[in-house]
Design a protein around this motif. Structure first.
Motif, PDB file in Angstrom:
ATOM      1  N   VAL A  11       0.865  -1.179   0.000  1.00 27.27           N
ATOM      2  CA  VAL A  11       0.000   0.000   0.000  1.00 27.27           C
ATOM      3  C   VAL A  11       0.901   1.228   0.000  1.00 27.27           C
ATOM      4  O   VAL A  11       1.867   1.300   0.767  1.00 27.27           O
ATOM      5  N   ALA A  12       0.579   2.196  -0.862  1.00 26.64           N
ATOM      6  CA  ALA A  12       1.429   3.388  -0.985  1.00 26.64           C
ATOM      7  C   ALA A  12       0.640   4.632  -0.642  1.00 26.64           C
ATOM      8  O   ALA A  12      -0.562   4.717  -0.906  1.00 26.64           O
ATOM      9  N   THR A  13       1.322   5.577  -0.046  1.00 23.92           N
ATOM     10  CA  THR A  13       0.709   6.884   0.158  1.00 23.92           C
ATOM     11  C   THR A  13       1.738   7.953  -0.191  1.00 23.92           C
ATOM     12  O   THR A  13       2.863   7.928   0.303  1.00 23.92           O
ATOM     13  N   PRO A  14       1.363   8.878  -1.100  1.00 23.50           N
ATOM     14  CA  PRO A  14       2.317   9.939  -1.453  1.00 23.50           C
ATOM     15  C   PRO A  14       2.401  10.950  -0.328  1.00 23.50           C
ATOM     16  O   PRO A  14       1.383  11.415   0.178  1.00 23.50           O
ATOM     17  N   LEU A  15       3.615  11.266   0.079  1.00 22.25           N
ATOM     18  CA  LEU A  15       3.791  12.243   1.149  1.00 22.25           C
ATOM     19  C   LEU A  15       3.731  13.652   0.573  1.00 22.25           C
ATOM     20  O   LEU A  15       3.145  14.555   1.139  1.00 22.25           O
ATOM     21  N   GLU A  19       8.141  12.512  -2.355  1.00 21.42           N
ATOM     22  CA  GLU A  19       8.353  11.406  -1.423  1.00 21.42           C
ATOM     23  C   GLU A  19       7.104  10.530  -1.346  1.00 21.42           C
ATOM     24  O   GLU A  19       5.985  11.040  -1.398  1.00 21.42           O
ATOM     25  N   VAL A  21       5.573   6.947   0.815  1.00 20.02           N
ATOM     26  CA  VAL A  21       5.761   5.934   1.846  1.00 20.02           C
ATOM     27  C   VAL A  21       5.007   4.671   1.430  1.00 20.02           C
ATOM     28  O   VAL A  21       3.847   4.745   1.015  1.00 20.02           O
ATOM     29  N   LEU A  22       5.690   3.543   1.516  1.00 25.08           N
ATOM     30  CA  LEU A  22       5.103   2.258   1.142  1.00 25.08           C
ATOM     31  C   LEU A  22       4.986   1.376   2.380  1.00 25.08           C
ATOM     32  O   LEU A  22       5.852   1.408   3.255  1.00 25.08           O
ATOM     33  N   LEU A  23       3.942   0.594   2.416  1.00 25.75           N
ATOM     34  CA  LEU A  23       3.775  -0.395   3.485  1.00 25.75           C
ATOM     35  C   LEU A  23       3.614  -1.761   2.850  1.00 25.75           C
ATOM     36  O   LEU A  23       2.719  -1.956   2.012  1.00 25.75           O
ATOM     37  N   TYR A  30       7.614  -0.634   6.621  1.00 27.28           N
ATOM     38  CA  TYR A  30       7.397   0.598   5.878  1.00 27.28           C
ATOM     39  C   TYR A  30       8.672   0.966   5.136  1.00 27.28           C
ATOM     40  O   TYR A  30       9.783   0.721   5.616  1.00 27.28           O
ATOM     41  N   PHE A  31       8.507   1.580   3.987  1.00 28.10           N
ATOM     42  CA  PHE A  31       9.641   2.043   3.190  1.00 28.10           C
ATOM     43  C   PHE A  31       9.352   3.462   2.721  1.00 28.10           C
ATOM     44  O   PHE A  31       8.197   3.818   2.459  1.00 28.10           O
ATOM     45  N   SER A  32      10.406   4.225   2.605  1.00 33.87           N
ATOM     46  CA  SER A  32      10.267   5.599   2.139  1.00 33.87           C
ATOM     47  C   SER A  32      11.002   5.738   0.808  1.00 33.87           C
ATOM     48  O   SER A  32      12.158   5.308   0.686  1.00 33.87           O
TER      49      SER A  32
END
Lengths: 90, 361
Positions: A11-15, A19, A21-23, A30-32
């Motif tokens: 699951v990804a969320t754009p910061l 940037e 952040v991926l889960l 979590y990955f950045s």
């Protein structure tokens, strides 16, 4: 040729525009992603092969296609090792 | 994914005591306007469930609840509950297993099972019967908390492992951190200085018109005896309950009356870390690091419904955007006098100084 796609367990969320952040649901990790990583991540649905990604990267950052290709391949391999993307042979 | 072999114990949990001895009861409770119907198998268990719900902040309400209420059933079993036929294991962490079952998900641990049925907005918690009463009570409380947090996600409330205070100006301050990082100590110290408080350990996050909001959960504070001794009269407000461990359960509402808040809009996030240094320090964090640290404290049922996980992540991103974030390296100065955090925040310019109102953030 090896094709890459996003894992459906991520699951990804754009910061912000630079940037992401991926889960990874299975690994609970979590990955950045930095700006370059975010660009490649966003291009993956349209470009499953490294060549297309490298062309887009070269255009964006005004670097040689060969340098872009190296960057892309290293990054994709890192994502694959972490289970963030999966590969298939076309 | 591992397909499970058909198990000889793949049946429904065996009730304990026997059905003839049971006297099922139903409780109707509410938290922040959300109705929950809780059914229990027997009278003894009803008392434990009622106490756990009260500690979480639920209040009894007069039926009927709304038709789409959340539903929780609590049972006991004397035998290993087993896993139903057709279950597919989708996650494993230590001795905890998560399975996909035809009507939802099943969390299986040595102490308990929780079966989630998302379409019905319901969960069944089965606690394994043990001789050890403390173990049994701990399993009941942790299972009930896990089930309730999972159900509340269907009302778009997401648990965050954090203490939450209310700054003198009215906005919220979150302290997300793992257990043992000093959340309760700092929260009690700031409450002692007159700050408002929601919780020392757990809050619910949700979206509101004006941004991300935090709501209270777990209203009593849990303090180690040494920490409690820092606050005058804390022992007088100690409340025994069946889920108590080495920490004191302090009724913070009676210790610091008129400072309790139900909700706030956080504007400040402090990530506390205990150091052995004599002085505490604050270090600003960028959005990316703050988000990663925040997500580590989010209550996420990873394999269940990725679209809900995505909503939680997006909510956390918006929370970080509306807050200033700092790493709090908590030294021995705050251990001995946790309320000094207020001075540290003022000195660092994070809070407005009474001598220099123009520095208000």
């Amino acid at each position: 040729m090896t094709h890459y796609r996003r894992s459906d367990r991520v699951v990804a969320t754009p910061l912000n525009s630079a940037e992401t952040v991926l889960l990874h649901l299975g690994k609970k990790r979590y990955f950045s992603l930095n700006e370059t990583g975010t660009l490649i991540w966003n291009l993956l649905p349209q470009h499953a092969a490294p060549d297309g990604l490298a062309d887009a990267l070269a255009l964006q950052y005004e670097i040689t296609p060969a340098a872009a290709r190296t960057e892309v391949e290293l990054f994709l391999e890192e994502l694959r090792e972490r289970g963030i993307i999966v590969t298939s042979e076309a | 994914m591992d397909a499970l072999p058909q198990s000889s114990t793949g049946t429904r949990p065996r009730p304990y005591p026997s059905p003839r001895q049971r006297s099922g009861t139903t409780q109707h409770v509410r938290l922040h306007g959300i109705g929950l119907e809780v059914r229990t198998d027997d009278a003894e268990q009803r008392g434990g469930v009622a106490e756990a719900l009260r500690l979480l902040g639920f209040a009894h309400t007069t039926p009927p609840l709304e038709p789409d209420r959340l539903r929780l059933q609590v049972m006991r079993t004397a035998e290993p509950a087993g896993v139903p036929p057709g279950a597919v294991r989708i996650a494993c962490e230590g001795d905890e297993q998560l399975y996909r079952v035809p009507d939802g998900f099943l969390l299986d641990t040595p102490a308990l099972q929780i079966r989630f049925q998302p379409e019905r907005r319901s969960a069944q918690l089965t606690v394994r019967e043990r001789q050890d009463l403390e173990f049994r009570n701990a399993a009941l409380f942790s299972g009930l908390l896990c089930a309730v947090l999972a159900l509340l996600r269907y009302r778009r409330r997401y648990g965050l492992h954090a203490a939450c205070l209310v700054l003198p100006g009215g906005s919220g301050c979150l302290l997300p951190a793992p257990s043992g990082s000093g959340k309760s100590t700092l929260a009690a110290g700031l409450a002692h200085r007159g700050w408002g408080y929601l919780s020392d350990d757990l809050v619910l996050l949700s979206e509101a018109e004006d941004g991300i909001r935090a709501q209270a959960l777990l209203r009593h504070f849990s303090l180690l005896p040494d920490t409690a001794a820092l606050f005058p009269h804390a022992e007088r407000h100690r409340r025994a309950h069946r889920f108590g461990g080495p920490k004191w359960n302090v009724d913070i509402r009676s210790l610091f009356p008129a400072q309790q808040a139900d909700a706030c809009r956080p504007r400040l996030i402090l990530f506390p870390e205990i150091t052995g240094h004599p002085e505490s320090t604050l270090t600003p964090l960028g959005a990316s690091e703050a988000l990663l640290r925040l997500l580590a404290q989010v209550n996420v049922s990873m394999e269940m419904e990725p679209e809900i996980v995505a909503r939680q992540m997006a909510l956390c991103r918006r929370l970080v955007a509306q807050c200033r974030s700092f790493r709090l390296s908590s030294g021995t100065d705050l251990k001995h006098e946790p309320g000094r955090l207020a001075e540290l925040l003022r000195t660092a310019g994070v809070l407005p100084s009474p001598l220099n109102p123009s520095r208000a953030s």
